[in-house]
Design an enzyme around this catalytic site. Structure first.
Site, PDB file in Angstrom:
ATOM      1  N   TYR A 145      42.317  10.863   7.599  1.00 29.13           N
ATOM      2  CA  TYR A 145      43.129  10.423   6.456  1.00 29.13           C
ATOM      3  C   TYR A 145      42.419  10.748   5.137  1.00 29.13           C
ATOM      4  CZ  TYR A 145      45.299   7.379   3.026  1.00 29.13           C
ATOM      5  OH  TYR A 145      45.910   6.901   1.900  1.00 29.13           O
TER       6      TYR A 145
ATOM      7  N   ASN B 198      48.045 -19.790  30.959  1.00 25.78           N
ATOM      8  CA  ASN B 198      47.093 -20.885  31.175  1.00 25.78           C
ATOM      9  C   ASN B 198      47.129 -21.895  30.031  1.00 25.78           C
ATOM     10  OD1 ASN B 198      45.743 -19.604  29.089  1.00 25.78           O
ATOM     11  ND2 ASN B 198      44.039 -18.899  30.350  1.00 25.78           N
TER      12      ASN B 198
ATOM     13  N   ASP C 195      46.002 -19.335  36.008  1.00 25.67           N
ATOM     14  CA  ASP C 195      44.989 -18.504  35.387  1.00 25.67           C
ATOM     15  C   ASP C 195      44.900 -17.175  36.126  1.00 25.67           C
ATOM     16  OD1 ASP C 195      42.782 -17.387  34.192  1.00 25.67           O
ATOM     17  OD2 ASP C 195      41.677 -19.272  34.083  1.00 25.67           O
TER      18      ASP C 195
ATOM     19  N   TYR D 225      52.749 -15.962  21.060  1.00 24.48           N
ATOM     20  CA  TYR D 225      53.573 -15.502  19.935  1.00 24.48           C
ATOM     21  C   TYR D 225      54.569 -14.425  20.360  1.00 24.48           C
ATOM     22  CZ  TYR D 225      54.535 -12.651  15.754  1.00 24.48           C
ATOM     23  OH  TYR D 225      55.136 -11.898  14.770  1.00 24.48           O
ATOM     24  N   ILE D 226      54.077 -13.311  20.887  1.00 27.98           N
ATOM     25  CA  ILE D 226      54.980 -12.248  21.326  1.00 27.98           C
ATOM     26  C   ILE D 226      55.733 -12.676  22.580  1.00 27.98           C
ATOM     27  CG2 ILE D 226      55.127  -9.871  22.179  1.00 27.98           C
ATOM     28  CD1 ILE D 226      52.692  -9.192  20.489  1.00 27.98           C
TER      29      ILE D 226
END
Length: 325
Positions: free
Chosen positions: A121, A32, A50, A11-12
């Site tokens: 937080y 891979n 790999d 994706y990236i």
């Protein structure tokens, strides 16, 4: 620059490859293809290999690289992922050192912070997490990323060849529609899941952490950053390295996020504004521990990488709009 990207078909990686080639860099993808498809060729070289095999890496290339961007990782919460992700990062680093490559950009994650920010937080309302904040990962993926960072930072102190830039990515989302890509890559996060729910006219699912994990009933908060802006952060890191790279190994770390906290209720309202309709929402108890609060302090990134100024980043509405394409 001549750049090797491990995990470059994901994706990236697919977005980053296209971005860097548009910036006139030469790119070689190493993957891979266990969790990705072979991308449409834009002129890059694609190698099926790999990285768990150091021997394959040593003899798998016929070019010299100026930098290696390490994206490849296993993200499932399995015990062997700690071993795989750390060991594979070591293999990539050793390849850089043995081939006199001056720069390795290591992709880390906000998962290294884990529970380290939630209590603060709840006590003070302060959200942004600096790179110096407590790191208490809640899963194997976070531990593997923290372990890999620690090993790289230590290794840089003992060698005089490869420098390392660790980029801790927060919640990467959205996508760009590139005509030459035969697959419009989706992130694997909540926006991708909600898109499928919306397309199928189903309730969107919001994770509800167990009471023992979230006794204060704090609403989950995330820091979303568009994948195109993340690609620009890698480009800035390459430019920064021209000043940063020394004759002695050195390591630095940057948060890559928007610095803007987005609650689940806010995200739902943005979706409803973009779609012009009311969404049906179902709460679902988490099957595993979830980070409650996650938001980046990017002051250090702005100052040194010259990246992250708000007018230059896509806002949450733009991220949601692109995720629905």
């Amino acid at each position: 620059m001549n750049i090797l990207i491990t995990g470059g078909a994901g994706y990236i990686g697919s977005h980053l490859t296209h971005h860097l080639m548009n910036c006139n860099h030469s790119v070689t993808i190493l993957d891979n293809f266990n969790n990705s498809l072979r991308p449409t060729l834009w002129g890059e070289k694609v190698i099926s290999l790999d990285i768990s095999s150091p021997h394959e890496m040593d003899y798998g290339f016929d070019v010299e690289f100026d930098a290696v961007i390490h994206l490849a990782a296993e993200k499932q919460a399995c015990s062997h992922d700690i071993y795989d992700n750390i060991l594979n990062t070591i293999h990539v680093y050793r390849y850089c050192v043995s081939h006199n490559i001056k720069l390795m950009i290591n992709t880390s994650s906000a998962a290294v912070y884990g529970e380290g920010v939630t209590s603060i937080y709840e006590e003070s309302g302060m959200v942004p997490t600096s790179i110096f904040h407590n790191k208490i990962p809640i899963d194997n993926y976070g531990w593997s990323k923290l372990g890999a960072e620690s090993i790289l930072n230590t290794a840089c102190d003992s060698n005089n060849i490869t420098n390392v830039i660790n980029l801790r990515l927060f919640n990467v989302a959205g996508k760009s529609v590139v005509p030459s890509m035969n697959k419009m890559w989706q992130d694997m996060g909540v926006m991708s899941k909600w898109r499928e729910c919306i397309l199928n006219s189903e309730d969107i699912i919001v994770n509800d952490p167990p009471d023992d994990v979230n006794p204060a009933k704090t609403e989950m908060i995330r820091d979303y950053i568009h994948v195109e802006d993340v690609c620009k952060a890698y480009e800035k890191a390459l430019s920064y390295a021209q000043l940063f790279v020394t004759d002695r190994g050195h390591a630095v770390t940057f948060n890559i996020g928007s610095g803007i906290p987005t609650s689940m209720s806010k995200l739902i309202s943005v979706y409803e504004e973009v779609l012009g309709l009311k969404l049906d929402v179902s709460l679902e108890k988490c099957k595993r521990k979830e980070i409650i609060v996650s938001c980046a302090d990017i002051l250090h990134t702005k100052n040194d990488l010259k990246w992250g100024s708000l007018p230059d980043l896509k806002n949450i509405h733009q991220i949601v709009e692109s995720s629905l394409i």
